[in-house]
Motif scaffolding. Structure first.
Motif, PDB file in Angstrom:
ATOM      1  N   ALA A 154       0.828  -1.204   0.000  1.00  0.00           N
ATOM      2  CA  ALA A 154       0.000   0.000   0.000  1.00  0.00           C
ATOM      3  C   ALA A 154       0.867   1.261   0.000  1.00  0.00           C
ATOM      4  CB  ALA A 154      -0.918  -0.001   1.217  1.00  0.00           C
ATOM      5  N   TYR A 155       1.974   1.217   0.773  1.00  0.00           N
ATOM      6  CA  TYR A 155       2.874   2.374   0.811  1.00  0.00           C
ATOM      7  C   TYR A 155       3.488   2.640  -0.562  1.00  0.00           C
ATOM      8  CZ  TYR A 155       7.099   5.038   1.820  1.00  0.00           C
ATOM      9  OH  TYR A 155       8.097   5.977   1.800  1.00  0.00           O
ATOM     10  N   ARG A 156       3.963   1.566  -1.205  1.00  0.00           N
ATOM     11  CA  ARG A 156       4.570   1.730  -2.520  1.00  0.00           C
ATOM     12  C   ARG A 156       3.543   2.183  -3.562  1.00  0.00           C
ATOM     13  NH1 ARG A 156       9.708  -0.323  -3.133  1.00  0.00           N
ATOM     14  NH2 ARG A 156      10.517  -1.489  -1.331  1.00  0.00           N
ATOM     15  N   GLU A 157       2.308   1.661  -3.457  1.00  0.00           N
ATOM     16  CA  GLU A 157       1.266   2.089  -4.386  1.00  0.00           C
ATOM     17  C   GLU A 157       0.957   3.576  -4.211  1.00  0.00           C
ATOM     18  OE1 GLU A 157      -1.530   1.804  -7.381  1.00  0.00           O
ATOM     19  OE2 GLU A 157       0.023   0.372  -6.750  1.00  0.00           O
ATOM     20  N   ARG A 158       0.889   4.016  -2.986  1.00  0.00           N
ATOM     21  CA  ARG A 158       0.635   5.445  -2.756  1.00  0.00           C
ATOM     22  C   ARG A 158       1.821   6.302  -3.209  1.00  0.00           C
ATOM     23  NH1 ARG A 158      -2.281   5.360   3.225  1.00  0.00           N
ATOM     24  NH2 ARG A 158      -4.149   4.206   2.539  1.00  0.00           N
ATOM     25  N   MET A 159       3.044   5.812  -3.003  1.00  0.00           N
ATOM     26  CA  MET A 159       4.208   6.542  -3.499  1.00  0.00           C
ATOM     27  C   MET A 159       4.182   6.651  -5.020  1.00  0.00           C
ATOM     28  SD  MET A 159       6.164   7.656  -1.046  1.00  0.00           S
ATOM     29  CE  MET A 159       7.747   7.868  -1.832  1.00  0.00           C
ATOM     30  N   ARG A 160       3.769   5.564  -5.688  1.00  0.00           N
ATOM     31  CA  ARG A 160       3.676   5.605  -7.158  1.00  0.00           C
ATOM     32  C   ARG A 160       2.603   6.599  -7.591  1.00  0.00           C
ATOM     33  NH1 ARG A 160       0.567   3.631 -10.957  1.00  0.00           N
ATOM     34  NH2 ARG A 160      -0.764   2.577  -9.431  1.00  0.00           N
ATOM     35  N   GLN A 161       1.454   6.567  -6.887  1.00  0.00           N
ATOM     36  CA  GLN A 161       0.404   7.523  -7.233  1.00  0.00           C
ATOM     37  C   GLN A 161       0.860   8.963  -7.026  1.00  0.00           C
ATOM     38  OE1 GLN A 161      -2.983   6.411  -4.881  1.00  0.00           O
ATOM     39  NE2 GLN A 161      -3.339   4.486  -6.000  1.00  0.00           N
ATOM     40  N   MET A 162       1.576   9.201  -5.922  1.00  0.00           N
ATOM     41  CA  MET A 162       2.098  10.558  -5.673  1.00  0.00           C
ATOM     42  C   MET A 162       3.122  10.957  -6.735  1.00  0.00           C
ATOM     43  SD  MET A 162       3.850  12.033  -2.220  1.00  0.00           S
ATOM     44  CE  MET A 162       5.345  11.078  -2.470  1.00  0.00           C
ATOM     45  N   TYR A 163       3.998  10.013  -7.119  1.00  0.00           N
ATOM     46  CA  TYR A 163       5.008  10.294  -8.154  1.00  0.00           C
ATOM     47  C   TYR A 163       4.338  10.637  -9.477  1.00  0.00           C
ATOM     48  CZ  TYR A 163       8.466   9.265 -11.744  1.00  0.00           C
ATOM     49  OH  TYR A 163       9.269   9.327 -12.856  1.00  0.00           O
ATOM     50  N   GLU A 164       3.324   9.857  -9.846  1.00  0.00           N
ATOM     51  CA  GLU A 164       2.634  10.121 -11.099  1.00  0.00           C
ATOM     52  C   GLU A 164       1.916  11.463 -11.064  1.00  0.00           C
ATOM     53  OE1 GLU A 164       0.109   6.819 -11.788  1.00  0.00           O
ATOM     54  OE2 GLU A 164       1.732   5.461 -12.398  1.00  0.00           O
ATOM     55  N   ALA A 165       1.292  11.802  -9.913  1.00  0.00           N
ATOM     56  CA  ALA A 165       0.596  13.090  -9.804  1.00  0.00           C
ATOM     57  C   ALA A 165       1.581  14.250  -9.918  1.00  0.00           C
ATOM     58  CB  ALA A 165      -0.165  13.151  -8.488  1.00  0.00           C
ATOM     59  N   VAL A 166       2.717  14.154  -9.215  1.00  0.00           N
ATOM     60  CA  VAL A 166       3.729  15.217  -9.290  1.00  0.00           C
ATOM     61  C   VAL A 166       4.301  15.320 -10.696  1.00  0.00           C
ATOM     62  CG1 VAL A 166       5.980  15.955  -8.413  1.00  0.00           C
ATOM     63  CG2 VAL A 166       4.249  15.081  -6.836  1.00  0.00           C
ATOM     64  N   LYS A 167       4.544  14.134 -11.325  1.00  0.00           N
ATOM     65  CA  LYS A 167       5.100  14.122 -12.678  1.00  0.00           C
ATOM     66  C   LYS A 167       4.128  14.774 -13.663  1.00  0.00           C
ATOM     67  CE  LYS A 167       7.142  11.003 -16.071  1.00  0.00           C
ATOM     68  NZ  LYS A 167       6.326  11.451 -17.202  1.00  0.00           N
ATOM     69  N   ARG A 168       2.803  14.449 -13.507  1.00  0.00           N
ATOM     70  CA  ARG A 168       1.825  15.080 -14.397  1.00  0.00           C
ATOM     71  C   ARG A 168       1.829  16.605 -14.238  1.00  0.00           C
ATOM     72  NH1 ARG A 168      -1.481  10.718 -12.840  1.00  0.00           N
ATOM     73  NH2 ARG A 168      -2.569  12.068 -11.338  1.00  0.00           N
ATOM     74  N   ARG A 169       1.921  17.065 -12.996  1.00  0.00           N
ATOM     75  CA  ARG A 169       1.945  18.520 -12.789  1.00  0.00           C
ATOM     76  C   ARG A 169       3.209  19.152 -13.372  1.00  0.00           C
ATOM     77  NH1 ARG A 169      -0.540  19.412  -6.669  1.00  0.00           N
ATOM     78  NH2 ARG A 169      -2.558  18.390  -7.091  1.00  0.00           N
ATOM     79  N   LEU A 170       4.344  18.498 -13.137  1.00  0.00           N
ATOM     80  CA  LEU A 170       5.589  19.036 -13.704  1.00  0.00           C
ATOM     81  C   LEU A 170       5.562  19.005 -15.227  1.00  0.00           C
ATOM     82  CD1 LEU A 170       8.198  17.475 -11.241  1.00  0.00           C
ATOM     83  CD2 LEU A 170       7.394  19.848 -11.302  1.00  0.00           C
ATOM     84  N   ASP A 171       5.049  17.889 -15.793  1.00  0.00           N
ATOM     85  CA  ASP A 171       4.931  17.829 -17.257  1.00  0.00           C
ATOM     86  C   ASP A 171       4.015  18.925 -17.772  1.00  0.00           C
ATOM     87  OD1 ASP A 171       6.614  15.660 -17.269  1.00  0.00           O
ATOM     88  OD2 ASP A 171       4.997  14.151 -17.346  1.00  0.00           O
ATOM     89  N   TYR A 172       2.979  19.208 -17.011  1.00  0.00           N
ATOM     90  CA  TYR A 172       2.076  20.284 -17.424  1.00  0.00           C
ATOM     91  C   TYR A 172       2.806  21.631 -17.441  1.00  0.00           C
ATOM     92  CZ  TYR A 172      -1.650  23.765 -17.096  1.00  0.00           C
ATOM     93  OH  TYR A 172      -2.436  24.869 -17.292  1.00  0.00           O
ATOM     94  N   GLN A 173       3.599  21.876 -16.397  1.00  0.00           N
ATOM     95  CA  GLN A 173       4.352  23.138 -16.345  1.00  0.00           C
ATOM     96  C   GLN A 173       5.378  23.209 -17.471  1.00  0.00           C
ATOM     97  OE1 GLN A 173       3.737  25.723 -14.350  1.00  0.00           O
ATOM     98  NE2 GLN A 173       2.052  24.578 -13.315  1.00  0.00           N
ATOM     99  N   VAL A 174       6.064  22.086 -17.759  1.00  0.00           N
ATOM    100  CA  VAL A 174       7.051  22.081 -18.851  1.00  0.00           C
ATOM    101  C   VAL A 174       6.373  22.324 -20.187  1.00  0.00           C
ATOM    102  CG1 VAL A 174       8.687  20.622 -20.099  1.00  0.00           C
ATOM    103  CG2 VAL A 174       8.702  20.647 -17.599  1.00  0.00           C
ATOM    104  N   ALA A 175       5.228  21.597 -20.373  1.00  0.00           N
ATOM    105  CA  ALA A 175       4.495  21.803 -21.636  1.00  0.00           C
ATOM    106  C   ALA A 175       3.991  23.228 -21.757  1.00  0.00           C
ATOM    107  CB  ALA A 175       3.330  20.815 -21.699  1.00  0.00           C
TER     108      ALA A 175
END
Length: 299
Positions: free
Chosen positions: A229-250
């Protein structure tokens, strides 16, 4: 029974003799007054008091005895409460499954063994025939006219015993075996049930031994689930942060592309605006002259 009831009452002097023996006399029944209800009640109360006293005395006697259930690791039965008893010479009574061995249908085998130790093998037979001859000589056994009837009766009895005896014995042995089988079946069933229960208890004990391992396994499973569960939540957090950063880069890239395109279009338009028709004609004539020179030089 009547004397047992009346003896303590007579000894205490609580009732008169006329009342005690009143039912035994016809005149007392028809001509004397019947006892009152109060006398009956007092008699019943006295009897109950005496019974209570007897029961209390018996309980006191039993309470004074210290019953022992085991002695030297061996179970003691009610008749074996005191181990000082001579069990060798006075063993507890046990019911025999078969009667003692006999000879001649009625003489015990132990008598013959007793004579064997004293007189040898022929001793009991000589004693028996000598006893018969002694009875005849002293006329203890009288040869009367009905002696032949006794001989015929003895022969008939012996014949019946030899012919019918085995069959009757088999019938009685069958009945006895049925009774024994009935009781042994109950005992065997009880033993089987007890064995099943013991087997179940042993399995429960074996399972109880692995309770610790089962607890450790459950702890490991819970820890693995928590880690997953911890790793799944870390992956979800990583993907959410990555999407936001990708949005800012785009967004930055889109802004830069827009600014570059706008700048190029503006420069191009300004350059086109600064070029006149005469300049275009001169530049075109210069290009043609360069092409002619290149063609002539290549020849």
């Amino acid at each position: 029974m009547f004397t047992k009831i009346t003896r303590p009452l007579i000894s205490n002097g609580s009732l008169p003799l006329s009342f005690l023996y009143r039912p035994l006399s016809i005149s007392s029944v028809f001509f004397k007054n019947t006892p009152s209800k109060t006398d009956d009640k007092s008699l019943v109360e006295k009897k109950t008091d005496e019974k209570i006293l007897r029961v209390e005395d018996s309980l006191k006697d039993l309470s004074s005895i210290k019953w022992r259930t085991e002695h030297n690791g061996k179970r003691l039965w009610p008749h074996d409460q005191w181990p000082e008893r001579d069990l060798v010479n006075f063993p507890p009574y046990k019911l025999r499954e078969a009667p003692n061995a006999v000879r001649w249908y009625f003489v015990p085998e132990s008598w013959f063994k007793f004579f064997y130790d004293k007189t040898g093998v022929t001793g009991p037979y000589m004693f028996f025939y000598g006893l018969i001859i002694y009875g005849f000589s002293k006329e203890y056994i009288v040869l009367w006219y009905d002696f032949t009837e006794y001989l015929i009766l003895a022969a008939a009895v012996i014949t019946v015993v030899k012919k019918v005896g085995p069959m009757v014995g088999d019938i009685f042995r069958g009945w006895h075996q049925e009774e024994v089988d009935r009781y042994t079946s109950v005992v065997n069933n009880s033993k089987a049930m007890a064995g099943k229960m013991l087997h179940g208890y042993e399995e429960s004990l074996e399972r109880a031994k692995s309770v610790g391992k089962l607890g450790d396994a459950r702890k490991d499973i819970i820890n693995m689930a928590l880690e997953t569960a911890y790793r799944e939540r870390m992956r979800q957090m990583y993907e959410a942060v990555k999407r936001r950063l990708d949005y800012q880069v785009a967004l930055q890239n889109a802004r830069k592309d827009f600014e570059r395109t706008n700048m190029i279009n503006w420069i191009t338009s300004e350059v086109k605006k600064s070029i006149t028709a005469k300049q275009e004609q001169d530049s075109l004539q210069a290009c043609l002259n360069q092409l002619r020179q290149m063609a002539s030089s290549s020849r």
